[in-house]
Write a protein that holds these residues in place. Sequence first.
Motif, PDB file in Angstrom:
ATOM      1  N   PHE A  39       0.861  -1.181   0.000  1.00  0.00           N
ATOM      2  CA  PHE A  39       0.000   0.000   0.000  1.00  0.00           C
ATOM      3  C   PHE A  39       0.898   1.231   0.000  1.00  0.00           C
ATOM      4  O   PHE A  39       1.664   1.441   0.936  1.00  0.00           O
ATOM      5  CB  PHE A  39      -0.862   0.038   1.267  1.00  0.00           C
ATOM      6  N   SER A  40       0.802   2.055  -1.034  1.00  0.00           N
ATOM      7  CA  SER A  40       1.542   3.318  -1.095  1.00  0.00           C
ATOM      8  C   SER A  40       0.559   4.445  -0.830  1.00  0.00           C
ATOM      9  O   SER A  40      -0.452   4.571  -1.512  1.00  0.00           O
ATOM     10  CB  SER A  40       2.197   3.508  -2.463  1.00  0.00           C
ATOM     11  N   LEU A  41       0.873   5.280   0.175  1.00  0.00           N
ATOM     12  CA  LEU A  41       0.004   6.388   0.581  1.00  0.00           C
ATOM     13  C   LEU A  41       0.478   7.661  -0.098  1.00  0.00           C
ATOM     14  O   LEU A  41       1.682   7.934  -0.141  1.00  0.00           O
ATOM     15  CB  LEU A  41       0.064   6.585   2.090  1.00  0.00           C
ATOM     16  N   TYR A  42      -0.480   8.448  -0.622  1.00  0.00           N
ATOM     17  CA  TYR A  42      -0.146   9.676  -1.342  1.00  0.00           C
ATOM     18  C   TYR A  42      -0.924  10.862  -0.782  1.00  0.00           C
ATOM     19  O   TYR A  42      -2.089  10.725  -0.404  1.00  0.00           O
ATOM     20  CB  TYR A  42      -0.472   9.535  -2.834  1.00  0.00           C
ATOM     21  N   ASP A  43      -0.296  12.027  -0.782  1.00  0.00           N
ATOM     22  CA  ASP A  43      -0.981  13.266  -0.438  1.00  0.00           C
ATOM     23  C   ASP A  43      -1.877  13.622  -1.617  1.00  0.00           C
ATOM     24  O   ASP A  43      -1.406  13.722  -2.751  1.00  0.00           O
ATOM     25  CB  ASP A  43       0.035  14.385  -0.181  1.00  0.00           C
ATOM     26  N   ASP A  44      -3.156  13.795  -1.360  1.00  0.00           N
ATOM     27  CA  ASP A  44      -4.117  14.035  -2.427  1.00  0.00           C
ATOM     28  C   ASP A  44      -3.882  15.361  -3.143  1.00  0.00           C
ATOM     29  O   ASP A  44      -4.161  15.491  -4.325  1.00  0.00           O
ATOM     30  CB  ASP A  44      -5.544  13.993  -1.858  1.00  0.00           C
ATOM     31  N   LYS A  45      -3.354  16.361  -2.449  1.00  0.00           N
ATOM     32  CA  LYS A  45      -3.141  17.688  -3.061  1.00  0.00           C
ATOM     33  C   LYS A  45      -1.831  17.743  -3.843  1.00  0.00           C
ATOM     34  O   LYS A  45      -1.794  18.185  -4.975  1.00  0.00           O
ATOM     35  CB  LYS A  45      -3.163  18.765  -1.985  1.00  0.00           C
ATOM     36  N   THR A  46      -0.734  17.302  -3.201  1.00  0.00           N
ATOM     37  CA  THR A  46       0.584  17.433  -3.844  1.00  0.00           C
ATOM     38  C   THR A  46       0.956  16.218  -4.695  1.00  0.00           C
ATOM     39  O   THR A  46       1.918  16.265  -5.437  1.00  0.00           O
ATOM     40  CB  THR A  46       1.688  17.617  -2.779  1.00  0.00           C
ATOM     41  N   LYS A  47       0.219  15.125  -4.537  1.00  0.00           N
ATOM     42  CA  LYS A  47       0.489  13.846  -5.233  1.00  0.00           C
ATOM     43  C   LYS A  47       1.815  13.236  -4.789  1.00  0.00           C
ATOM     44  O   LYS A  47       2.350  12.352  -5.434  1.00  0.00           O
ATOM     45  CB  LYS A  47       0.477  14.009  -6.763  1.00  0.00           C
ATOM     46  N   GLU A  48       2.341  13.711  -3.677  1.00  0.00           N
ATOM     47  CA  GLU A  48       3.617  13.242  -3.148  1.00  0.00           C
ATOM     48  C   GLU A  48       3.405  11.980  -2.305  1.00  0.00           C
ATOM     49  O   GLU A  48       2.457  11.896  -1.529  1.00  0.00           O
ATOM     50  CB  GLU A  48       4.207  14.347  -2.279  1.00  0.00           C
ATOM     51  N   LYS A  49       4.302  11.019  -2.451  1.00  0.00           N
ATOM     52  CA  LYS A  49       4.208   9.775  -1.688  1.00  0.00           C
ATOM     53  C   LYS A  49       4.519  10.049  -0.224  1.00  0.00           C
ATOM     54  O   LYS A  49       5.504  10.695   0.106  1.00  0.00           O
ATOM     55  CB  LYS A  49       5.192   8.750  -2.249  1.00  0.00           C
ATOM     56  N   LYS A  50       3.660   9.545   0.676  1.00  0.00           N
ATOM     57  CA  LYS A  50       3.801   9.796   2.103  1.00  0.00           C
ATOM     58  C   LYS A  50       4.318   8.589   2.874  1.00  0.00           C
ATOM     59  O   LYS A  50       4.796   8.736   3.988  1.00  0.00           O
ATOM     60  CB  LYS A  50       2.455  10.230   2.704  1.00  0.00           C
ATOM     61  N   GLY A  51       4.185   7.396   2.325  1.00  0.00           N
ATOM     62  CA  GLY A  51       4.662   6.221   3.038  1.00  0.00           C
ATOM     63  C   GLY A  51       4.143   4.945   2.407  1.00  0.00           C
ATOM     64  O   GLY A  51       3.404   4.978   1.414  1.00  0.00           O
ATOM     65  N   GLU A  52       4.557   3.823   2.997  1.00  0.00           N
ATOM     66  CA  GLU A  52       4.160   2.514   2.496  1.00  0.00           C
ATOM     67  C   GLU A  52       3.931   1.566   3.651  1.00  0.00           C
ATOM     68  O   GLU A  52       4.576   1.681   4.688  1.00  0.00           O
ATOM     69  CB  GLU A  52       5.260   1.880   1.636  1.00  0.00           C
ATOM     70  N   VAL A  53       3.021   0.630   3.441  1.00  0.00           N
ATOM     71  CA  VAL A  53       2.840  -0.502   4.335  1.00  0.00           C
ATOM     72  C   VAL A  53       2.576  -1.712   3.447  1.00  0.00           C
ATOM     73  O   VAL A  53       2.168  -1.569   2.292  1.00  0.00           O
ATOM     74  CB  VAL A  53       1.681  -0.302   5.345  1.00  0.00           C
ATOM     75  N   ALA A  54       2.825  -2.900   3.984  1.00  0.00           N
ATOM     76  CA  ALA A  54       2.661  -4.103   3.168  1.00  0.00           C
ATOM     77  C   ALA A  54       1.982  -5.199   3.968  1.00  0.00           C
ATOM     78  O   ALA A  54       2.043  -5.217   5.204  1.00  0.00           O
ATOM     79  CB  ALA A  54       4.022  -4.581   2.663  1.00  0.00           C
ATOM     80  N   ALA A  55       1.350  -6.114   3.240  1.00  0.00           N
ATOM     81  CA  ALA A  55       0.686  -7.261   3.858  1.00  0.00           C
ATOM     82  C   ALA A  55       0.866  -8.476   2.947  1.00  0.00           C
ATOM     83  O   ALA A  55       0.951  -8.346   1.727  1.00  0.00           O
ATOM     84  CB  ALA A  55      -0.794  -6.973   4.056  1.00  0.00           C
ATOM     85  N   LYS A  56       0.899  -9.648   3.554  1.00  0.00           N
ATOM     86  CA  LYS A  56       0.983 -10.898   2.795  1.00  0.00           C
ATOM     87  C   LYS A  56      -0.415 -11.277   2.328  1.00  0.00           C
ATOM     88  O   LYS A  56      -1.403 -11.032   3.021  1.00  0.00           O
ATOM     89  CB  LYS A  56       1.557 -12.025   3.664  1.00  0.00           C
ATOM     90  N   ILE A  57      -0.499 -11.887   1.164  1.00  0.00           N
ATOM     91  CA  ILE A  57      -1.768 -12.328   0.590  1.00  0.00           C
ATOM     92  C   ILE A  57      -1.519 -13.598  -0.209  1.00  0.00           C
ATOM     93  O   ILE A  57      -0.416 -13.793  -0.747  1.00  0.00           O
ATOM     94  CB  ILE A  57      -2.408 -11.212  -0.276  1.00  0.00           C
ATOM     95  N   MET A  58      -2.526 -14.447  -0.298  1.00  0.00           N
ATOM     96  CA  MET A  58      -2.421 -15.661  -1.106  1.00  0.00           C
ATOM     97  C   MET A  58      -3.368 -15.518  -2.298  1.00  0.00           C
ATOM     98  O   MET A  58      -4.554 -15.218  -2.151  1.00  0.00           O
ATOM     99  CB  MET A  58      -2.830 -16.883  -0.285  1.00  0.00           C
ATOM    100  N   ILE A  59      -2.831 -15.707  -3.509  1.00  0.00           N
ATOM    101  CA  ILE A  59      -3.612 -15.652  -4.730  1.00  0.00           C
ATOM    102  C   ILE A  59      -3.921 -17.089  -5.142  1.00  0.00           C
ATOM    103  O   ILE A  59      -2.990 -17.893  -5.338  1.00  0.00           O
ATOM    104  CB  ILE A  59      -2.839 -14.928  -5.864  1.00  0.00           C
ATOM    105  N   HIS A  60      -5.213 -17.439  -5.286  1.00  0.00           N
ATOM    106  CA  HIS A  60      -5.638 -18.779  -5.711  1.00  0.00           C
ATOM    107  C   HIS A  60      -6.164 -18.683  -7.140  1.00  0.00           C
ATOM    108  O   HIS A  60      -7.086 -17.931  -7.414  1.00  0.00           O
ATOM    109  CB  HIS A  60      -6.769 -19.324  -4.821  1.00  0.00           C
ATOM    110  N   ILE A  61      -5.586 -19.484  -8.025  1.00  0.00           N
ATOM    111  CA  ILE A  61      -6.084 -19.602  -9.402  1.00  0.00           C
ATOM    112  C   ILE A  61      -6.677 -21.002  -9.508  1.00  0.00           C
ATOM    113  O   ILE A  61      -5.939 -22.008  -9.392  1.00  0.00           O
ATOM    114  CB  ILE A  61      -4.957 -19.393 -10.452  1.00  0.00           C
ATOM    115  N   LYS A  62      -7.994 -21.121  -9.738  1.00  0.00           N
ATOM    116  CA  LYS A  62      -8.668 -22.424  -9.726  1.00  0.00           C
ATOM    117  C   LYS A  62      -8.406 -23.235 -10.987  1.00  0.00           C
ATOM    118  O   LYS A  62      -8.272 -24.468 -10.940  1.00  0.00           O
ATOM    119  CB  LYS A  62     -10.176 -22.240  -9.545  1.00  0.00           C
ATOM    120  N   ASN A  63      -8.416 -22.584 -12.147  1.00  0.00           N
ATOM    121  CA  ASN A  63      -8.240 -23.329 -13.425  1.00  0.00           C
ATOM    122  C   ASN A  63      -7.192 -22.653 -14.271  1.00  0.00           C
ATOM    123  O   ASN A  63      -7.102 -21.522 -14.463  1.00  0.00           O
ATOM    124  CB  ASN A  63      -9.566 -23.410 -14.181  1.00  0.00           C
TER     125      ASN A  63
END
Length: 173
Positions: free
Chosen positions: A149-173
């Motif tokens: 997740f990249s956080l941005y200032d809505d007015k300046t469009k400048e990046k404010k920070g990042e956070v991350a999370a693990k996720i599992m992607i399942h493809i059935k077919n």
Amino acid sequence: MEEKQSNKKKWLLALLLLLLALGGIGAYFLTREEPKPVSIVSGEFLPEDKDASKISGAELKKMAQATVDRSKFNMVIAPEATFETSAQAGELIIQNPTHNAYPVNVEITRNDNGELIYTSGAIQPGFEVKEAKLEKNLSKGDYPATAKFSLYDDKTKEKKGEVAAKIMIHIKN
């Protein structure tokens, strides 16, 4: 007698040298100028108090809380995303709660090779993604991944920070 005259000349010479030295010192003190204080007026002066009053403790707390609130961020993403095939849209839940201060962009990359498989685009506070299509074709299987997740200032469009999370992607077919 010559000796008296010689002593007298020495005394006269010493007296003359002493008078010259005293005259030089006197001339120095008489001719030098004393430093005179100079008044400098520059710029404008701060006016007297008029309408301002001290900020109340309650208002200071409110301002401090607003600063803290802008620095908080809750990321919401389902720990698993399921797709029938990688060519079809599947269930991928990402939310940016209304209490978050910044819009986010979410990038999901595979953990095994670092390949970018999904980008959300800007998600404003109060918006969510429920269904999405992957940007890369994946064969049937499970893919451990990381959602950044990249956080941005809505007015300046400048990046404010990042956070991350693990996720599992399942493809059935």
